[in-house]
Design an enzyme around this catalytic site. Structure first.
Site, short mmCIF file in Angstrom:
data_model
loop_
_atom_site.label_atom_id
_atom_site.label_comp_id
_atom_site.label_asym_id
_atom_site.label_seq_id
_atom_site.Cartn_x
_atom_site.Cartn_y
_atom_site.Cartn_z
CG LEU A 24 -5.72 6.01 -1.82
CD1 LEU A 24 -6.49 6.16 -3.18
CD2 LEU A 24 -6.53 6.37 -0.60
CG HIS A 25 -3.40 1.82 4.00
ND1 HIS A 25 -2.04 1.43 3.80
CD2 HIS A 25 -3.60 3.22 4.63
CE1 HIS A 25 -1.54 2.48 4.64
NE2 HIS A 25 -2.30 3.56 5.03
CG ASP A 26 -8.59 0.01 3.87
OD1 ASP A 26 -8.07 -0.86 4.11
OD2 ASP A 26 -9.48 0.84 4.85
CB CYS A 73 -4.53 -2.29 -2.13
SG CYS A 73 -3.33 -0.83 -2.58
CB THR A 76 -0.96 -0.05 1.17
OG1 THR A 76 -0.14 0.15 2.32
CG2 THR A 76 -1.74 -1.10 1.24
#
Length: 310
Positions: free
Chosen positions: A239-241, A243, A194
């Site tokens: 932008l972690h989530d 992914c 991420t």
């Protein structure tokens, strides 16, 4: 053929973008959202999830509130990153839709027992409390889950809430240990990947040009990135989530390997650490596809294209 998914979430700006990506993608059939305490307390994550559904034009989507605290610990939240509402950066009206009846854990169990085995993927974007509670309460559902695709953990990148741990795993390490030991096929999107999917001014401008929903997304990412830019000195924020959802849509954008991952629960120094055997130096069997790299340009092109469809 569409892929059936349930999104377990603690919105969070990046959770909200992930939900929008899923709802804009005809390849995915979102059966419902389950909310958990994490980035902010449960009342706010449940409120924010409904705001995002209405922003996406999906007030019909069931949103079930879940666990308001970790399995065995006090709740740790992240308002210092996400703001006091969890969705600071863009003002959205209070939702008209109500929470769906029934606890999130019951919804998970009932849905997995109702749908054909191996047809539903779970997408946890926050602490794994709801998922672990469902597995503990109804062990029979483990063999019915097609896959769990989650955002959490780290290896090379190490921690973002402590020197050793990523936030989602740190908040409820006992729940994470249950999930990683469940035998369900796992795909893990850790900080290592991420942090290669960074917002930039150009990428935020592209969101802003992608229509009314894109302008909201740009507001969120513009707020969200200030913390990481100051902390890491980076050009933007990970932008972690999103992914998680992008991996479902375009797994070719990502690269990883099947490895063993264990969760540290006892040490006060390394609580919540994902002990990832990336180099396979132990004989412990692989239990997760651990993702290490992403084509960031391809990821943001996919995200921007889908957001523009609203």
């Amino acid at each position: 053929m569409t892929q059936k998914i349930i999104i377990d979430t603690d919105p969070g700006q990046d959770d909200a973008v992930a939900i929008l990506l899923a709802l804009a993608s005809p390849e995915l059939e979102v059966l419902g959202l389950t909310t958990v305490a994490g980035n902010v307390p449960l009342d706010l994550t449940s409120l924010n999830a409904r705001k995002v559904c209405e922003l996406a034009g999906r007030p019909d989507l069931p949103v079930h509130a879940g666990c308001d605290r970790p399995v065995a610990r006090d709740l740790v939240t992240a308002e210092h990153v996400h703001g006091k509402t969890g969705l600071d950066g863009a003002d959205l009206p209070d939702p008209q839709m109500s929470l769906a009846d029934g606890h999130a854990v019951d919804f998970l169990i009932d849905t997995l027992r109702r749908e054909a085995p191996g047809t539903v993927t779970l997408c946890p974007l926050g602490p794994l409390t709801n998922i672990a509670t469902a597995l503990n309460r109804a062990p029979d559902i483990a063999e019915r889950i097609q896959r769990i695709v989650l955002m959490g953990g780290a290896y090379f990148q190490v921690g973002n809430i402590t020197p050793a741990a990523e936030f989602n795993i740190y908040v409820d390490p006992e729940a994470a240990r249950t999930v990683f030991a469940s035998g369900v096929p796992l795909t893990v999107l850790p900080l290592d990947v991420t942090h290669k999917a960074l917002t930039t001014r150009a990428r935020n401008d592209a969101f802003r040009a992608a229509g009314p929903v894109g302008q909201v997304v740009a507001g969120w990412t513009g707020f969200f990135e200030r913390f990481d830019m100051e902390k890491y000195g980076s050009a933007g924020a990970p932008l972690h989530d999103p992914c998680v959802i992008a991996w479902l849509l375009r797994p070719d954008l990502f690269h990883g390997r099947e490895i063993n991952v264990e969760i540290e629960v006892d040490s006060p120094l390394t609580r919540g650490m994902t002990v990832a055997d990336w180099w396979r130096v132990t004989d412990r069997p692989a239990n997760a596809l651990f993702i290490g790299d992403v084509d960031a340009d391809g990821f943001f092109a996919l995200l921007t294209d889908r957001i523009a469809r609203f």
